[in-house]
Each structure stands twice: as C-alpha cells, then as structure tokens.
Design an enzyme around this catalytic site. Structure first.
Site, mmCIF file in Angstrom:
data_model
loop_
_atom_site.group_PDB
_atom_site.id
_atom_site.type_symbol
_atom_site.label_atom_id
_atom_site.label_comp_id
_atom_site.label_asym_id
_atom_site.label_seq_id
_atom_site.Cartn_x
_atom_site.Cartn_y
_atom_site.Cartn_z
ATOM 1 N N ASP A 129 0.822 -1.220 0.000
ATOM 2 C CA ASP A 129 0.000 0.000 0.000
ATOM 3 C C ASP A 129 0.857 1.272 0.000
ATOM 4 O OD1 ASP A 129 -2.027 -1.860 0.321
ATOM 5 O OD2 ASP A 129 -2.213 -1.532 2.473
ATOM 6 N N ARG A 173 -5.843 -0.617 0.504
ATOM 7 C CA ARG A 173 -6.629 -0.392 1.729
ATOM 8 C C ARG A 173 -7.251 1.000 1.686
ATOM 9 N NH1 ARG A 173 -6.662 -3.520 6.320
ATOM 10 N NH2 ARG A 173 -4.772 -4.586 5.750
HETATM 11 O O1 F6P Z 1 -2.293 -4.006 3.411
HETATM 12 C C1 F6P Z 1 -2.072 -4.832 2.329
HETATM 13 C C2 F6P Z 1 -3.385 -5.289 1.736
HETATM 14 O O2 F6P Z 1 -3.107 -6.092 0.618
HETATM 15 C C3 F6P Z 1 -4.357 -4.167 1.356
HETATM 16 O O3 F6P Z 1 -4.027 -3.554 0.134
HETATM 17 C C4 F6P Z 1 -5.662 -4.897 1.336
HETATM 18 O O4 F6P Z 1 -6.741 -4.029 1.566
HETATM 19 C C5 F6P Z 1 -5.503 -5.880 2.464
HETATM 20 O O5 F6P Z 1 -4.107 -6.061 2.674
HETATM 21 C C6 F6P Z 1 -6.118 -7.223 2.190
HETATM 22 O O6 F6P Z 1 -5.989 -7.994 3.315
HETATM 23 P P1 F6P Z 1 -6.222 -9.562 3.370
HETATM 24 O O7 F6P Z 1 -4.971 -10.226 2.926
HETATM 25 O O8 F6P Z 1 -6.497 -9.819 4.793
HETATM 26 O O9 F6P Z 1 -7.346 -9.886 2.447
#
Ligand code: F6P
Length: 323
Positions: A129, A173
């Site tokens: 991010d 995010r």
């Molecule tokens: O923070 C990294 C990230 O890939 C974000 O871009 C995304 O919103 C989130 O993590 C997704 O999280 P998870 O792996 O829990 O689905």
C-alpha cells in the site's frame, strides 16, 4: 544496552521483498556475531513461542522469493495486554533482547507495545500500500505496482480489440498510492483515489468523453479499493452513458511474485540498517527512506505523521487525461 539475540518477524499483509529483508537481518546479525531467530506468524509466534534459530545459510536462495518464509498474521491476541505479556515472557525466557518487526502500521504499533516492556525494537516498512507516512517507500510497492501494470497492459489488449471500457480495482486499503502510480503508468482514462473527492461526472464520464474525442474507443478506469468498488463504478458508467464496462478486481495477485530489483535492494539496505541501529543502542525506531537517503525515526513520531498523494501526480494525471 547489549544485543545478544535478535528475533525477526513479518506481520500484517505480506509484501514482496520481505524475504530479502529477513535475509539481510539474519546475515547482518551473523556478520556481527549476534544470534538471530525467526519468529513465525508475526506476533502470534512470540505469544506461542514459535521461534527457530536462523543462520546465514538458512536464508540462502530467499532473495528472489515472494511471500515470507516466516509466514505472517494479523494477531488479534497480541492486541490484548494478556497477549503482549505472554510475548514479553517468551522473549525473556528465550533471552531475545531485540526484535526486528517487518510490516505496516499495525506491525509498528505492536513493536511499540513491546518496547514499552523493555524489549529493543526496530521496525521496517513493508506493505504494497506504501501508506506508511514517515517513509517515501515501503518494501513491496514496486513489485506490486509492476504486477498490476503488467495485468492492466494485458487487459488493454482485449479492451482495445472489443472497443470496451474496463474498470480495474487496485489494492491499497484506505490509500490511493498504488492506484495512482499504476494509473499513471498504464495511461488510464481516469484514476479514482480515496484522497481526492470524486465528482463522477467530471472525473470519470467527462474523461471518457474526452478520450473518445481524442480518437479512443476503449477506456481504462483504475479505481483504488479505498475509493469505490469497481463494480459500483462500472454500474454508474453504464447508467450514465450506456457503456457496458468489464470489471477486474486484481486482488491478492498484487501481493505475490518475485521481488523486483528495487524491492530487493531497499529490503536489503533496510534489513542491514535495522541491525546496525540495534547494535548502536537505538530502540523504538522505524527505518525510513526519504529523498533518496535512509534514516530512522522514533516509532511514535513516525506513526503520528501523515502523507498524501503528491500534487504533481494529480496535476500530471489531469494533463494526461485532458481535463
Ligand atoms: O495491506 C495490504 C493489503 O493487501 C491491502 O491492500 C488490502 O486491503 C488488504 O491487505 C487485504 O488484506 P487480506 O490479505 O487480509 O485480504
């Protein structure tokens, strides 16, 4: 402050480059004759004592591997005082006096909690991010951006052939750094990011019209997940001008893959610097890179900083999309 045993963990969403970073921590520690231990699954590993010895050979052939060999987690238990006390007692029992924590904001908050119990901590920013305010660059961003760019270039081929509109959702995010960078790099018709209020008519519909007047018959709309969902944007485009956009959510593919050279080098430098900071008696620090050089900042100060999309990106986007 004496440093005898360093533990290293990766926490939060994984990011390409975490492995070269772990490798650099382990090798720098070995170089100085300090023991190094891998902690599995982020702070959960500290709570559960899931810890193993690492030496310079155990990180061979990891510089080019995506993901994290230490596994990762977003530990709910560590958010409680009880969990933190358990983690600290693991550190005390094993004689781990120092921790290098690789991850994002949540990881840094965890490290700050440990440091309040007297453990030496240094954090390294790693998140696709790129939303950590005290540093220009976080490990993983370059690889993720290039993955997204490659995917969107492929999408463009078929959009062009069928003269279609594509709406692509990019991760990030609550931040639009990845979407803006990727949008500029693929020559998007429009880019929607959470940092900028959206005027749908001006920011999307008029841009599509402008592209049409410029001779285009396919359109690429890039949307940051924190700004809107791609399917909502597609539905609104259909409502407004009767195009039938195809929706692509790039999703977790952006978190995988062989780290780029930029990510390997930054990861290696930051891993090295984290150990050097510990050995210099520093604690409660975040390794940062700003204006091309590497520095460090107190965790509390670092977490209090704010950053946003650069104005030049907004201006360049406006110029490139004709509005
Ligand atoms: O923070 C990294 C990230 O890939 C974000 O871009 C995304 O919103 C989130 O993590 C997704 O999280 P998870 O792996 O829990 O689905």
């Amino acid at each position: 402050m004496s440093v005898k045993r360093i533990g290293v963990l990766t926490s939060g969403g994984d990011a390409p480059g975490m492995n070269p970073c772990v490798r650099a921590v382990v090798r720098t520690a070995a170089y100085h004759g300090v023991e190094c231990y891998g902690i599995r699954r982020g702070y959960n590993g500290l709570i559960n004592g899931d810890i193993f010895k690492l030496d310079e050979k155990s990180v061979s052939h990891t510089i080019n591997r995506g993901g994290t060999i230490l596994y990762t987690a977003r530990s709910k238990d560590f958010m409680t005082e009880e969990g933190q006390k358990k983690a600290v007692s693991t550190c005390k029992f094993l004689g781990l006096d120092s921790i290098v924590a690789i991850g994002g904001d949540g990881t840094f908050q965890g490290a700050r909690a440990l440091s309040k119990y007297g453990i030496n901590v240094v954090c390294i920013p790693a998140t696709i991010d790129n939303d950590i305010s005290c540093t220009n660059y976080s490990i993983g961003f370059d690889t993720a951006a290039n993955t997204a760019i490659e995917c969107i270039d492929k999408l463009r081929d078929t959009m062009q052939s069928h003269e279609r509109c594509s709406v692509v959702e990019v991760m990030g995010r609550n931040a639009g750094f990845l979407a803006m960078y990727v949008g500029l790099a693929v020559g998007a018709t429009a880019v929607l990011v959470p940092e900028k209020d959206i005027d749908f008519e001006h920011d999307v519909i008029e841009k599509i019209r402008q592209a049409r007047f410029n001779g285009f018959s396919h359109y690429m709309i890039v949307v940051a997940e924190g700004a809107a969902s791609a399917s909502d944007v597609a539905a609104k485009i259909k409502d407004a001008i009767d195009l039938d956009p195809r929706v692509t959510v790039l999703g977790h593919i952006q978190r995988g893959g062989v780290p780029t050279g930029r990510d390997r080098i930054n990861a290696t430098k930051m891993g090295y610097l984290a150990v050097e900071l510990l050995l210099a008696g520093k604690t409660n620090r975040i390794v940062c890179t700003n204006a091309g050089s590497f520095t460090d900042i107190d965790i509390d100060e670092g977490l209090a900083k704010k950053k946003s999309i650069q104005q030049i990106e907004v201006d360049v986007l406006a110029a490139m999309t004709g509005l």
